[in-house]
Design a protein around this motif. Sequence first.
Motif, PDB file in Angstrom:
ATOM      1  N   GLU A 126       5.153   7.474  -9.356  1.00 54.54           N
ATOM      2  CA  GLU A 126       6.120   6.730  -8.549  1.00 54.54           C
ATOM      3  C   GLU A 126       7.453   7.460  -8.427  1.00 54.54           C
ATOM      4  O   GLU A 126       8.192   7.247  -7.455  1.00 54.54           O
ATOM      5  N   GLN A 160      -5.928  -0.278  -8.833  1.00 51.86           N
ATOM      6  CA  GLN A 160      -4.922  -0.813  -7.925  1.00 51.86           C
ATOM      7  C   GLN A 160      -3.830   0.212  -7.660  1.00 51.86           C
ATOM      8  O   GLN A 160      -3.318   0.309  -6.534  1.00 51.86           O
ATOM      9  N   CYS A 161      -3.485   0.982  -8.673  1.00 55.23           N
ATOM     10  CA  CYS A 161      -2.502   2.058  -8.501  1.00 55.23           C
ATOM     11  C   CYS A 161      -3.012   3.077  -7.480  1.00 55.23           C
ATOM     12  O   CYS A 161      -2.261   3.538  -6.617  1.00 55.23           O
ATOM     13  N   GLU A 164      -2.654   1.597  -4.033  1.00 54.96           N
ATOM     14  CA  GLU A 164      -1.249   1.599  -3.601  1.00 54.96           C
ATOM     15  C   GLU A 164      -0.817   2.981  -3.138  1.00 54.96           C
ATOM     16  O   GLU A 164      -0.164   3.121  -2.096  1.00 54.96           O
ATOM     17  N   TRP A 165      -1.191   3.992  -3.900  1.00 51.84           N
ATOM     18  CA  TRP A 165      -0.795   5.353  -3.525  1.00 51.84           C
ATOM     19  C   TRP A 165      -1.507   5.823  -2.265  1.00 51.84           C
ATOM     20  O   TRP A 165      -0.924   6.551  -1.464  1.00 51.84           O
ATOM     21  N   GLN A 168       0.498   4.335   0.484  1.00 55.07           N
ATOM     22  CA  GLN A 168       1.777   5.025   0.647  1.00 55.07           C
ATOM     23  C   GLN A 168       1.600   6.383   1.327  1.00 55.07           C
ATOM     24  O   GLN A 168       2.507   6.853   2.020  1.00 55.07           O
ATOM     25  N   TYR A 179      -8.393  -1.730  -2.372  1.00 55.81           N
ATOM     26  CA  TYR A 179      -7.878  -3.062  -2.723  1.00 55.81           C
ATOM     27  C   TYR A 179      -9.005  -4.089  -2.738  1.00 55.81           C
ATOM     28  O   TYR A 179      -9.058  -4.952  -3.633  1.00 55.81           O
ATOM     29  N   SER A 203      -1.155  -7.451  -1.976  1.00 50.86           N
ATOM     30  CA  SER A 203      -0.990  -6.079  -1.467  1.00 50.86           C
ATOM     31  C   SER A 203      -1.954  -5.811  -0.317  1.00 50.86           C
ATOM     32  O   SER A 203      -1.585  -5.172   0.680  1.00 50.86           O
TER      33      SER A 203
END
Length: 260
Positions: A126, A160-161, A164-165, A168, A179, A203
């Motif tokens: 992050e 989940q990380c 998310e990435w 992004q 997800y 998310s």
Amino acid sequence: MQRVSKSWRWPVGGLVVAGVGALFVPIGGLIWVHLLISLGAVVALARMAHREVPFPVALAQLRLGGDHPAVLRARALSAAMALQRGRPDIALYRLNSVLPDMTRVLGPAYPDTLSTRLLSLQIRGETGNLPDRLTAIRELIGEITPVLGAGHPDTLAARQCLAEWLGQDGRTEEAEAAYEDVVAAGTEHLGADHNLVLIARSSLTILRYDRTGPDKGAAVDDMTAIVAAMERTLGAAHPTAAGTRRLLTQWQNAQAGSGA
């Protein structure tokens, strides 16, 4: 077995040296100068030591030893607490300090070691301190899953990380699929109302909201159900529930303004 933390040896040593030095300073004005300078130096060293190992953890290490699993877990927990207080720099500093000790004492595949590695990787990813974060998180997922299981919260948090990435990085289709996998596995193993599952659902809904055209009613309806579940299970005042409620209100206002 280390009883005194490495980081706290300097302030402890400085305190001893200051006390011994005071014995050789003539009584009078000079001794107060000596004590003030020594105290300032010890305080500065103590602050530096506290950055790596908080004082209560150092006391626990003094009592139990540096290699005790409870002390290692406390050191990792202090990093997580620093992250919650908005200090990722201190969190990463503490994680970099404790991870070699965890690996040496508990082993690289021990659950606590894997959980701490995950937290470190998440912070580095992050903060831009991880060149190829997608490869790194995939490799860690491959290590975590056989040890903790597919339904363990840390395994799901790592997946989940990854989702998310991916989002992004603009890989929205892969992110959506990731997800969906987290929601399905989390619902199966942890239950539909688990915090991790609800966050993954929110998310996923945000991702779909951003991808859809003018008609965003389905996403708003999904988020309405998610917020209701969050407030029921976490409480309306919980930061996650409150933040998601604010986002839902923005969506509803935009929907009303567009006449949808």
